[in-house]
Scaffold this motif. Structure first.
Motif, PDB file in Angstrom:
ATOM      1  N   PRO A 333     -18.505 -11.527   0.223  1.00 32.12           N
ATOM      2  CA  PRO A 333     -17.167 -11.745   0.862  1.00 32.12           C
ATOM      3  C   PRO A 333     -16.103 -12.243   0.096  1.00 32.12           C
ATOM      4  CG  PRO A 333     -19.115 -13.331   1.598  1.00 32.12           C
ATOM      5  CD  PRO A 333     -19.584 -12.569   0.469  1.00 32.12           C
ATOM      6  N   TRP A 334     -14.884 -11.872   0.107  1.00 33.00           N
ATOM      7  CA  TRP A 334     -13.773 -12.100  -0.941  1.00 33.00           C
ATOM      8  C   TRP A 334     -12.561 -12.801  -0.215  1.00 33.00           C
ATOM      9  CZ3 TRP A 334     -15.384 -11.582  -5.926  1.00 33.00           C
ATOM     10  CH2 TRP A 334     -14.547 -12.202  -6.891  1.00 33.00           C
ATOM     11  N   ASP A 335     -12.726 -12.361   1.072  1.00 30.66           N
ATOM     12  CA  ASP A 335     -11.536 -12.878   1.860  1.00 30.66           C
ATOM     13  C   ASP A 335     -11.804 -12.948   3.472  1.00 30.66           C
ATOM     14  OD1 ASP A 335      -8.947 -14.076   2.207  1.00 30.66           O
ATOM     15  OD2 ASP A 335      -7.464 -12.649   1.717  1.00 30.66           O
ATOM     16  N   VAL A 336     -11.026 -13.771   4.157  1.00 28.03           N
ATOM     17  CA  VAL A 336     -11.334 -13.719   5.718  1.00 28.03           C
ATOM     18  C   VAL A 336      -9.964 -13.952   6.383  1.00 28.03           C
ATOM     19  CG1 VAL A 336     -13.772 -14.751   5.544  1.00 28.03           C
ATOM     20  CG2 VAL A 336     -11.954 -16.355   5.618  1.00 28.03           C
ATOM     21  N   VAL A 337      -9.714 -13.437   7.426  1.00 26.13           N
ATOM     22  CA  VAL A 337      -8.544 -13.693   8.241  1.00 26.13           C
ATOM     23  C   VAL A 337      -8.895 -13.450   9.772  1.00 26.13           C
ATOM     24  CG1 VAL A 337      -7.845 -11.165   8.206  1.00 26.13           C
ATOM     25  CG2 VAL A 337      -6.030 -13.057   8.321  1.00 26.13           C
ATOM     26  N   PHE A 338      -8.099 -14.136  10.692  1.00 21.76           N
ATOM     27  CA  PHE A 338      -8.211 -14.277  12.045  1.00 21.76           C
ATOM     28  C   PHE A 338      -7.577 -12.967  12.779  1.00 21.76           C
ATOM     29  CE2 PHE A 338      -8.794 -18.815  11.646  1.00 21.76           C
ATOM     30  CZ  PHE A 338      -9.864 -19.056  12.130  1.00 21.76           C
ATOM     31  N   GLY A 339      -8.215 -12.620  13.776  1.00 24.93           N
ATOM     32  CA  GLY A 339      -7.635 -11.246  14.500  1.00 24.93           C
ATOM     33  C   GLY A 339      -8.301 -11.156  15.747  1.00 24.93           C
ATOM     34  N   LEU A 410      -6.980  -9.981   2.567  1.00 23.48           N
ATOM     35  CA  LEU A 410      -6.581  -9.392   3.665  1.00 23.48           C
ATOM     36  C   LEU A 410      -5.428 -10.262   4.303  1.00 23.48           C
ATOM     37  CD1 LEU A 410     -10.106  -9.444   5.506  1.00 23.48           C
ATOM     38  CD2 LEU A 410      -8.939  -7.297   4.461  1.00 23.48           C
ATOM     39  N   SER A 411      -4.462  -9.405   4.993  1.00 21.10           N
ATOM     40  CA  SER A 411      -3.380 -10.206   5.884  1.00 21.10           C
ATOM     41  C   SER A 411      -3.379  -9.519   7.152  1.00 21.10           C
ATOM     42  CB  SER A 411      -2.274 -10.467   5.276  1.00 21.10           C
ATOM     43  OG  SER A 411      -1.435 -11.141   5.726  1.00 21.10           O
ATOM     44  N   LEU A 412      -2.739 -10.315   8.303  1.00 24.84           N
ATOM     45  CA  LEU A 412      -2.717  -9.430   9.644  1.00 24.84           C
ATOM     46  C   LEU A 412      -1.232  -9.392  10.005  1.00 24.84           C
ATOM     47  CD1 LEU A 412      -4.718  -8.532  11.885  1.00 24.84           C
ATOM     48  CD2 LEU A 412      -3.839 -10.705  12.787  1.00 24.84           C
ATOM     49  N   ALA A 413      -0.827  -8.449  10.424  1.00 20.78           N
ATOM     50  CA  ALA A 413       0.404  -8.232  11.041  1.00 20.78           C
ATOM     51  C   ALA A 413       0.290  -7.938  12.475  1.00 20.78           C
ATOM     52  CB  ALA A 413       1.257  -7.290  10.322  1.00 20.78           C
ATOM     53  N   SER A 414       0.023  -8.798  13.527  1.00 25.75           N
ATOM     54  CA  SER A 414      -0.434  -8.325  14.878  1.00 25.75           C
ATOM     55  C   SER A 414       0.705  -7.609  15.736  1.00 25.75           C
ATOM     56  CB  SER A 414      -1.116  -9.624  15.556  1.00 25.75           C
ATOM     57  OG  SER A 414       0.131 -10.565  15.538  1.00 25.75           O
ATOM     58  N   GLU A 415       1.805  -7.922  15.075  1.00 29.79           N
ATOM     59  CA  GLU A 415       2.990  -7.285  15.975  1.00 29.79           C
ATOM     60  C   GLU A 415       3.380  -5.858  15.902  1.00 29.79           C
ATOM     61  OE1 GLU A 415       5.127  -9.741  12.371  1.00 29.79           O
ATOM     62  OE2 GLU A 415       3.247  -9.479  13.380  1.00 29.79           O
ATOM     63  N   GLU A 416       3.948  -5.484  16.913  1.00 26.73           N
ATOM     64  CA  GLU A 416       4.380  -4.116  16.972  1.00 26.73           C
ATOM     65  C   GLU A 416       5.497  -3.684  15.782  1.00 26.73           C
ATOM     66  OE1 GLU A 416       2.753  -1.463  17.943  1.00 26.73           O
ATOM     67  OE2 GLU A 416       1.250  -2.642  19.386  1.00 26.73           O
ATOM     68  N   PRO A 417       5.818  -2.667  15.071  1.00 27.35           N
ATOM     69  CA  PRO A 417       5.051  -1.590  15.221  1.00 27.35           C
ATOM     70  C   PRO A 417       3.945  -1.597  14.287  1.00 27.35           C
ATOM     71  CG  PRO A 417       6.848  -1.101  13.817  1.00 27.35           C
ATOM     72  CD  PRO A 417       7.119  -2.668  14.495  1.00 27.35           C
ATOM     73  N   TRP A 418       3.458  -2.731  13.632  1.00 28.04           N
ATOM     74  CA  TRP A 418       2.537  -2.802  12.593  1.00 28.04           C
ATOM     75  C   TRP A 418       0.983  -2.886  13.127  1.00 28.04           C
ATOM     76  CZ3 TRP A 418       6.016  -1.627   9.496  1.00 28.04           C
ATOM     77  CH2 TRP A 418       7.161  -2.081   9.553  1.00 28.04           C
ATOM     78  N   LEU A 473      -5.119  -8.993  -5.787  1.00 23.00           N
ATOM     79  CA  LEU A 473      -6.298  -9.730  -5.078  1.00 23.00           C
ATOM     80  C   LEU A 473      -5.881 -10.267  -4.023  1.00 23.00           C
ATOM     81  CD1 LEU A 473      -7.953 -11.331  -8.256  1.00 23.00           C
ATOM     82  CD2 LEU A 473      -8.992  -9.726  -6.836  1.00 23.00           C
ATOM     83  N   GLY A 474      -4.849 -10.358  -3.614  1.00 24.10           N
ATOM     84  CA  GLY A 474      -4.275 -10.925  -2.380  1.00 24.10           C
ATOM     85  C   GLY A 474      -3.050 -10.535  -1.784  1.00 24.10           C
ATOM     86  N   VAL A 475      -2.975 -10.556  -0.434  1.00 22.74           N
ATOM     87  CA  VAL A 475      -1.748 -10.257   0.514  1.00 22.74           C
ATOM     88  C   VAL A 475      -1.604 -11.106   1.315  1.00 22.74           C
ATOM     89  CG1 VAL A 475      -1.677  -7.727   0.067  1.00 22.74           C
ATOM     90  CG2 VAL A 475      -3.219  -8.747   1.823  1.00 22.74           C
ATOM     91  N   THR A 476       0.057 -11.354   1.845  1.00 22.24           N
ATOM     92  CA  THR A 476       0.344 -12.206   2.708  1.00 22.24           C
ATOM     93  C   THR A 476       1.675 -11.625   3.604  1.00 22.24           C
ATOM     94  OG1 THR A 476       0.374 -14.353   3.661  1.00 22.24           O
ATOM     95  CG2 THR A 476       1.839 -13.908   1.734  1.00 22.24           C
ATOM     96  N   TRP A 477       1.495 -11.633   4.884  1.00 19.07           N
ATOM     97  CA  TRP A 477       2.483 -11.198   5.715  1.00 19.07           C
ATOM     98  C   TRP A 477       3.589 -12.248   6.158  1.00 19.07           C
ATOM     99  CZ3 TRP A 477       4.874  -6.786   7.098  1.00 19.07           C
ATOM    100  CH2 TRP A 477       5.438  -6.874   8.291  1.00 19.07           C
ATOM    101  N   ASP A 478       4.927 -11.965   5.771  1.00 17.58           N
ATOM    102  CA  ASP A 478       5.935 -12.629   6.132  1.00 17.58           C
ATOM    103  C   ASP A 478       6.553 -12.217   7.455  1.00 17.58           C
ATOM    104  OD1 ASP A 478       8.341 -14.061   6.457  1.00 17.58           O
ATOM    105  OD2 ASP A 478       9.015 -13.631   4.180  1.00 17.58           O
TER     106      ASP A 478
END
Length: 727
Positions: A333-339, A410-418, A473-478
């Motif tokens: 496992p290389w990355d983790v993110v909550f969802g 991994l990175s999460l964008a929980s808001e719409e429209p994403w 290797l990495g992503v992050t959502w602003d």
């Protein structure tokens, strides 16, 4: 000559492989290998490996090694690898175990033949970093032009070739997962040639690169993340096999695990990790992708305990999952993110996992719930969510039919429209999205349309498929700007992607692997950055600049790379949280001489939680030099406002006067008054070069603070400049 390369081994070794399948006992298998060696050894003409070119660069040796001179009389295992490849990394524990069992005195030598996939991997300094990162202790040769690879007609990574004492090829093993055969073939080969008196017990000149390195607070940090309040940083200090929790000024709050690798649950001082990467924090709980242990770990900051929540500590080959977490084998496992699940009642009830080892995205159910296109799942279940397990760049409306290639961020964008997961898919050099409504996997930027072409990489700004990345290797959502930032690792850049327009552009970094700080984004440099995160207010970005062993801080508003985060060790900063500052702590600070001038600084408007960075620049009189044996130091006081000092690092060493000393200070989140004065003092001992006279000199800077309730920006720099005059 290699006479047809590895293809020349194929007929005889294929016969042996079939015979081994029918063998029932270890003795039968050993006899079959022994008879095979007799046959191979009696051939009229050896299948010989050509000599390595004398101009190739070597690591972990005292100098270049000749296969036919220095390694004559040795059984040699050639490991054709490239350091980006997860399958090559999976092979390393087998090679470690083999060299632990047999040394060069026993007649065995392992040689890593680094045959690069990406252009960035041809650079010797980058291979050096990989050799350190993965604790490779055998000789490694940089075959940058893949000369030996082509001569032997090697076709994929990893490939092992076992040579006899004349440089004669005996066996090849393609791919990972051949540990039993590797040990069987090697042990019988050593026995066979020892009986014939052809094994030599001389030492090979090994000189480990790691032994020449100075100590560093961080070693190959892989990932970094922030808690939701923006108060604490969590750093995967990957090379030290530990997790650090720090304040935003770099002061360490917790050290969990390290410095040696291992696999242990328990209290922070007992716990052990093995090259941890991804981290996710919520409240006082951290989940860790414990990559080389093939585990997901849980850190409870209140109880100060580490437990295992997924994996069994052995690399798994299961590509479906579905068992309870601690019973489910997983792979790198290389990355983790909550969802969130689509039916759960609690927020952050899923932990998404970038399962690099099986080229998939998995889910660990932290509470019961349902995943897109899935059935109801119980708490604790760990299973595949997306990816067939084939190493591909394949997009599909059905998540199980999609293909990934070593997903690493991994990175999460929980808001719409994403409402999606962003995936840094390193080996396809793409960023992909997974819909959290229906699980559809789509392309965002990089790569190309052929799902089997994993060589569509480069460094090109553009839209969609016209943009090119190199092993991100990495992503992050602003959340503030609705933008995605990408650690474009092998291009040594941070890139920004507008997911609406699919535009990808360079944000920071020149493309050169180096370490330039304190300048605009376009002039700053990185070295294989592996992870990044952004504050919720969008002010600061933190980058795990892996091969520079630093966390870099980027101000997204001023576009300045302002600093490398100083990691302040607890011995120097031992004020516990939420305790009044002890009186002896204040008493122990040095006193300045009465002649020390006091410089009044302009008043500074700040906000609770803001970081001030004091830049101390002192100049000695001409023909003077610092007495390095004396306790040259800076320290901070606040006469009537000791509440300002809680949890702060109050003093530090001044090692080099010409160099700027960075003094970080973070205001408490709860401030007890609207005005305060901070004093930053320095005490130096220096001697005039022409005499034995030494003197103690001091300087004090008074910094009035106006504490406002509104945010003033996350980082403010204040220069403290003073020149000491001759007596």
């Amino acid at each position: 000559m290699a006479a047809g390369g590895l293809a020349g081994l194929l007929p005889a070794q294929t016969q042996l492989e079939y015979a081994l399948l029918d063998a029932d006992t270890p003795q039968e298998k050993e006899n079959l290998v022994y008879q095979y060696l007799k046959k191979m050894d009696s051939r009229e003409r050896d299948l010989t490996v050509p000599e390595l070119g004398g101009d190739l660069q070597w690591l972990n040796t005292e100098g270049p090694i000749s296969l036919h001179k220095d390694l004559c009389g040795k059984v040699v295992v050639l490991d054709f690898f490239t350091y980006c490849c997860i399958n090559c990394l999976h092979l390393l524990p087998d090679l470690h175990a083999l060299e632990h069992q047999y040394s060069d005195k026993d007649g065995l030598i392992i040689v890593g033949v680094h045959s690069a996939k990406f252009p960035n991997e041809k650079v010797l300094d980058n291979i050096k970093s990989a050799v350190l990162r993965y604790n490779i202790v055998h000789p490694v040769v940089n075959d940058a032009d893949a000369t030996l690879w082509h001569e032997l007609e090697v076709s994929c990574w990893p490939t092992l070739v076992i040579l006899g004492p004349r440089g004669n090829m005996l066996f090849s093993l393609v791919g990972e997962g051949h540990r039993e055969k590797l040990f069987l073939f090697t042990s019988i080969t050593l026995k066979f040639y020892k009986e014939r008196g052809q094994i030599k017990d001389n030492n090979i000149g090994i000189k480990l690169y790691r032994d020449s390195l100075p100590p560093s607070p961080l070693l190959f940090p892989g990932k970094v993340t922030l808690d939701s309040a923006g108060e604490r940083l969590v750093i995967a200090d990957t090379g030290h096999h530990r997790i650090l929790v720090t304040r935003k000024n770099g002061e360490i709050l917790h050290i969990i695990g390290g410095p040696n690798s291992g696999r242990r649950d328990g209290r922070f001082s007992e716990a052990a990790f093995n090259s941890p990467q991804g981290i996710a924090i919520k409240n006082n709980v951290i989940y860790v992708a414990d990559t080389e242990n093939h585990l997901i770990r849980k850190i409870d900051l209140e109880l100060e305990m580490v437990t295992t929540v997924a994996g069994i500590g052995i690399q798994g080959v299961d590509k479906e999952g579905g068992a309870k977490g601690e019973e489910q084998p997983i792979s790198s496992p290389w990355d983790v993110v909550f969802g969130n699940s689509i039916s759960g009642t609690q927020e952050d009830n899923v932990l998404w996992i970038a399962m690099a080892g099986t080229h998939q995205i998995w889910a660990l159910m932290l509470e019961g719930g349902k995943l897109p296109k899935g059935s109801d799942l119980k708490k604790g279940v760990c299973l595949r969510f997306a990816g067939s397990g084939n190493e591909e760049n394949r997009n599909n409306a059905y998540p199980h039919k999609a293909g990934f290639a070593q997903p690493s961020g991994l990175s999460l964008a929980s808001e719409e429209p994403w409402n999606c997961l962003f995936v840094a898919d390193s080996e396809s050099s793409t960023v992909r999205t997974i819909s959290l409504k229906d699980g559809a996997v789509k392309h965002l930027v990089g790569g190309e349309r052929d799902p089997l072409n994993l060589f569509a990489f480069g460094d090109v700004d553009g839209a969609g498929i016209n943009a090119k990345l190199q092993h991100p290797l990495g992503v992050t959502w602003d959340k503030k700007r609705k933008l995605l930032y990408v650690a474009d690792s092998y291009n040594h850049k941070i890139k920004v992607v507008d997911p609406k327009m699919k535009n990808c552009a360079t944000l920071a970094g020149t493309g050169e692997a180096s370490n330039v700080i304190g300048s605009s984004f376009t002039q700053s440099t990185f070295n294989e950055p592996g992870g990044l995160c952004v504050e919720e207010n969008g002010c600061l970005m933190y980058v795990a600049d892996t091969n520079n062993h630093q966390i870099k801080v980027l101000d997204l508003e001023t576009k300045i790379l302002s600093m490398a985060l100083p990691i302040l060790i607890p011995e120097a900063c031992d004020v516990p949280d939420n305790l009044p500052l002890p009186k002896d702590k204040i008493k122990n600070l040095p006193k300045l001489p009465k002649s020390a001038p006091n410089i009044e600084l302009p008043s500074l408007t700040v906000a609770p939680g803001q970081t001030i960075q004091f830049l101390l620049k002192l100049t000695l009189p001409p023909d003077s030099k610092l007495n390095e044996e004396a306790p040259n130091a800076w320290f901070i006081t606040a006469e009537d406002n000791t509440w300002l000092l809680q949890g702060q690092c109050l003093s530090g060493e001044i090692k080099d006067v010409p160099s700027q000393t960075i003094i970080p200070f973070q205001l408490p989140m709860s401030c007890l008054s609207a005005e305060a004065i901070l004093a930053i003092k320095a005490c130096l001992y220096y001697c005039s070069k022409g005499s034995s006279a030494c003197m103690m000199k001091g300087i004090s800077f008074s910094q009035p603070l106006q504490i406002a309730s509104t945010n003033q920006g996350s980082l403010t720099q204040v220069e403290l400049i003073h020149t000491f005059l001759t007596n």
